[in-house]
Write an enzyme that holds these catalytic residues in place. Structure first.
Site, PDB file in Angstrom:
ATOM      1  N   CYS C 253       1.714  -9.000   0.110  1.00 23.56           N
ATOM      2  CA  CYS C 253       1.727  -8.096   1.327  1.00 23.56           C
ATOM      3  C   CYS C 253       0.845  -8.295   2.049  1.00 23.56           C
ATOM      4  O   CYS C 253       0.631  -7.647   3.152  1.00 23.56           O
ATOM      5  CB  CYS C 253       2.040  -6.733   0.703  1.00 23.56           C
ATOM      6  SG  CYS C 253       0.403  -6.083   0.101  1.00 23.56           S
ATOM      7  N   CYS C 272      -1.699  -7.662  -5.424  1.00 19.40           N
ATOM      8  CA  CYS C 272      -1.940  -6.070  -5.424  1.00 19.40           C
ATOM      9  C   CYS C 272      -1.670  -5.891  -7.072  1.00 19.40           C
ATOM     10  O   CYS C 272      -0.593  -6.340  -7.760  1.00 19.40           O
ATOM     11  CB  CYS C 272      -1.006  -5.242  -4.663  1.00 19.40           C
ATOM     12  SG  CYS C 272      -1.258  -5.489  -2.944  1.00 19.40           S
TER      13      CYS C 272
END
Lengths: 284, 257, 286
Positions: C253, C272
């Site tokens: 992302c 993440c």
């Protein structure tokens, strides 16, 4: 009016007693120097110390002399809080008009006293130090306990103390277990004075060290006593230690004080048969 | 001596009927009688020398006054200020300890164990203990050590490295810097060679002019003749005779013969 | 296995809710109440046998099963991942035995059970965060004697902890302790913030949600109630720092503001740790 007044006490021990086990009815009378034993023949209880009283002023060192088993270490451990006393009281003066009876304090308060009021230097450094922790870390312990929270300030104070006790600063970050016996005692001394306690108890501080190393440590202790104006109790069976560090002393035998005297007087003019035996043995 | 006469003569030390008996418990409880009722006094600015054969009680008397020996009975009165005296025998150990070094000095033949302190430090601290400020004590220590001819290269070495004679001079310097009102000297020059002995005796000689009361034991008659204002001869733990050096020494020599 | 769980759930539907009996729930809830009342204090509890091995989240599971009710919505994460094997298994155990709804979105859940992370976002006053704790004792590394440990907590005598931080800094130049970083809760008790990384510690401080720590093997429960100060132990002149790798971005992302973990390999990359947050963040980016 009193013409001569000794400086006021900082540490006052009154009728201190420590018995291991249960005493029989006449346990106290049947033990001690006259009885020649500290063991209660009825119950087997040990009267390790009984009726021990003395005072120590700031800047003064009191010696506690006796053979092993005489009760001298017991007295020290009761003052330090390592052992619970059976009888008597120990008072410390924390301010000119403020005194504490330390046996009336909670266990937590007693431990707090050890942070900045009463320090102990043990014969065995492993008892006073964390061997796996660095010299600096060992000193950080009383400092953080006293609320120090600044890393560089702690480092600074630790290095100041270590240089005072003549530990090379390049050893500050080494674990104490890698140190020689004499060096470990020096770290213990630095830790003991970290928070400038008014009272320091020394339990055979140089026993087990080589003679030359012991002499250096004794010099250091003597210097610290003077510089910090400590009220000190020096427990030792070694008269050369007592002679060098103390001005007054008490002699213990089978848990009782058999004589108290100026140190030079004890060495040259001991009165009690037991003291005479001790001194002549040391002088032989 | 009455209270009044004590004041008149500006007496600093008054020994009354002092006894010292040793009970040796380790040797079949034998009793050794070192002092058997000694009475004497020493005034300010007076140098009293103790004489007598060995075993007569000279050192025992000095030690009993200083309380290295604990007197069996009698009293040792020390002047504290113009009108008050204190009995040293009756003081507690802690009280007595406060007078040592400040009011009473004791210089023996031996330097007590102070391995790593320097001679200069020892002398300077003695001065500070008797109320000198640091700088004055420093100057006085230097002056005193110079006067006793202690080689300057030895001033800052460890005192344990000194010879017997050098230690004795350090001792004397420490004892006489800003001297206390009463100084007890126990053979203070015994280990010194003639030249150093000379300067040491000279220094001791100046004490009386500073108003110090000196009670001394010397092993040689020449020193006594030179320094003493009065001589007290002890025998078997008692005062046998006292008088001027001339009379006493004649008397003593007579005894020796 | 699935059938067995369904059966268990069905069988107990009448008498009890989930696989914990009512007595056990009551005992655990009492321990939780004590823990909430005395923030940071480790409350002993009678840890039950769970159908998972000790060390695999049995403490967290017992807490979840003790507080859960039919209207709850559960989210279970392993590391930060809802699809981790252990997370999937625990979630299945919980959902099938209680029939509650499950979600991967923190804001939609009412109970979040985690063995590593606090979800990046979405937790609020209505949430309970349940952490699976391996070693609840913050002083374990500096003291072995149990009585001495009890005493140190009782007297708030934490100087040994400070010494260990000092030693860490001296030996390593920085404070290296990552998970389980010692924190002072409500200015009184020091807790081990295990299993969460340092990254999440500032998020525990004055958090709006209730955090419960459960250690099944060690039989301890402790809590950080909502809006309670949580202060990492650190020297005044050595600022507390969270994990941070300069220049690292999530390879999925692109975030550099979330807790990133490195996926090792020939071309190692960062992603993440909170997969659900990452997916939502990717969506936003597109």
């Amino acid at each position: 009016m009193k013409l001569v007044t000794a400086p006021e006490w900082v540490l006052k021990v009154e009728n201190l007693g420590k018995v291991f086990g249960n005493l029989s009815k006449h346990g106290i009378e049947n033990t001690g120097p006259e009885a020649g034993t500290s063991k209660d023949s009825v119950t087997g209880a040990i009267v390790a110390a009984w009726d021990v009283s003395f005072e120590v002023a700031a800047g003064e060192a009191l010696g506690v002399v006796g053979e092993s088993g005489s009760g001298k270490s017991t007295v020290m451990r009761c003052i330090a809080g390592d052992q619970a006393a059976t009888a008597g009281s120990v008072k410390i003066r924390t301010a000119p008009d403020e005194q504490l009876d330390i046996f009336n304090l909670s266990a937590a308060e007693r431990r707090q006293l050890r942070v900045n009021k009463i320090a102990v230097v043990y014969q065995d450094p492993a008892e006073g130090l964390e061997m796996n922790v660095t010299a600096g870390g060992n000193i950080a312990s009383p400092l953080t306990a006293a609320g120090w929270r600044n890393f560089s300030a702690i480092r600074g104070r630790a290095s100041e103390l270590l240089s005072r006790t003549e530990v090379p600063l390049n050893r500050m970050d080494d674990a104490v277990k890698s140190f020689s016996g004499g060096m470990r005692q020096r770290v213990q001394l630095a830790k003991a004075i970290a928070n400038r306690p008014p009272i320091v108890l020394f339990d055979e501080p140089t026993t087990g060290l080589d003679a030359s190393v012991a002499a250096g440590v004794l010099d250091l202790i003597r210097g610290l006593l003077e510089e910090y104006g400590l009220a000190a109790v020096v427990v030792s069976h070694d008269f050369s230690v007592i002679e060098m560090l103390t001005t007054r002393c008490i002699v213990m035998n089978h848990g009782r004080v058999v004589e108290s005297a100026l140190t030079d007087q004890l060495l040259e003019d001991p009165h009690h048969p037991y003291s005479q035996k001790l001194v002549s043995a040391a002088r032989a | 001596m009455t209270q009044q006469s004590i004041e008149q003569h500006n007496v600093v030390l008054e020994v009354r009927d002092l006894y010292k008996h040793f009970y040796l418990h380790t040797i079949d409880s034998r009793c050794v009688e070192a002092l058997n009722g000694v009475s004497l006094s020493v005034a300010a600015g007076e140098h009293v020398a103790l004489a007598g054969t060995s075993g007569a009680g000279k050192s025992s008397l000095l030690k009993s006054i200083y309380r290295t020996y604990k007197p069996t009975s009698g009293s040792v009165l020390l002047k504290l200020d113009t009108t008050t005296f204190v009995d040293l025998v009756s003081l507690t150990d802690a009280e007595l300890a406060t007078l040592r070094g400040t009011k009473i000095g004791y210089v023996s033949q031996f330097l007590r164990a102070q391995p790593r302190r320097s001679p200069f430090d020892i002398v300077m601290h003695a001065g500070i203990q008797r109320g000198m400020d640091r700088q004055t004590a420093k100057d006085a220590a230097a002056h005193s050590l110079q006067r006793l001819n202690l080689d300057e290269v030895l001033w800052d070495v460890s005192a344990s490295m000194l010879s017997g004679g050098e230690k004795q001079r350090v001792n004397l310097a420490a004892g006489t810097i800003s001297p206390p009102q009463l100084l007890l000297l126990d053979e203070p020059v015994s280990a010194l060679d003639p030249a150093n002995r000379e300067s040491a005796l000279e220094l001791i000689g100046t004490l009386t002019s500073q108003g110090v009361a000196v009670l001394a034991v010397f092993h040689d008659i020449e020193a006594m003749r030179r320094l003493a204002s009065r001589i007290i001869v002890l025998r078997n733990g008692r005062v046998d005779y006292q008088g001027s050096p001339e009379d006493a020494l004649t008397n003593l020599e007579g005894v020796a013969r | 296995m699935t059938d067995l769980l369904n059966e268990l759930g069905a069988e107990h539907d009448q008498k009890q809710f989930g696989i914990l009996d009512e007595y056990s729930k009551r005992e655990i809830r009492r321990a939780i109440l004590t823990a909430v009342a005395v923030p940071g204090y480790q409350v002993p509890f009678g840890s039950r046998e769970m159908p998972v091995a000790r060390g695999w989240g049995s403490g967290g599971l017992q807490l979840t099963l003790a507080v859960i009710s039919p209207s709850d919505v559960i989210k279970v994460i392993d590391q930060g991942d809802d699809q981790g094997v252990n997370a999937v298994n625990l979630r299945r155990l919980i959902v099938q035995s209680t029939k509650v709804h499950e979600t991967t979105t923190a804001s939609e859940a009412s109970i979040v059970q985690s063995r590593h992370r606090i979800p990046e976002d979405g937790l609020d006053e209505q949430h309970i965060l349940i952490l699976q704790v391996p070693v609840p004792e913050p002083l374990r590394g500096v003291e072995r004697d149990m009585r001495e440990l009890a005493r140190m907590h009782a007297e708030a005598d934490y100087s040994k902890m400070w010494v260990s931080l000092y030693e860490d800094k001296v030996r390593n130049g920085v404070i290296t302790q990552t998970t389980g970083y010692p924190c002072l809760v409500n200015d009184r008790y020091v807790i081990a913030t295990t299993p969460i990384p340092r990254w999440d510690i500032p998020r525990l401080d004055q958090s709006p949600f209730l955090t419960l720590f459960g250690a099944g093997r060690e039989k301890r429960i402790y809590a950080v109630p909502p809006y309670t100060p949580v202060t990492p132990l650190t020297f005044e002149d050595v600022p507390f720092e969270v994990e941070y790798t300069p220049g690292a971005n999530c390879s999925q992302c692109g975030s550099s503001k979330s807790f990133l973990v490195e996926i090792p390999g020939p071309a190692s990359r960062w992603v993440c740790s909170d997969t659900d947050w990452c997916e939502r963040n990717s969506g936003k980016a597109q």
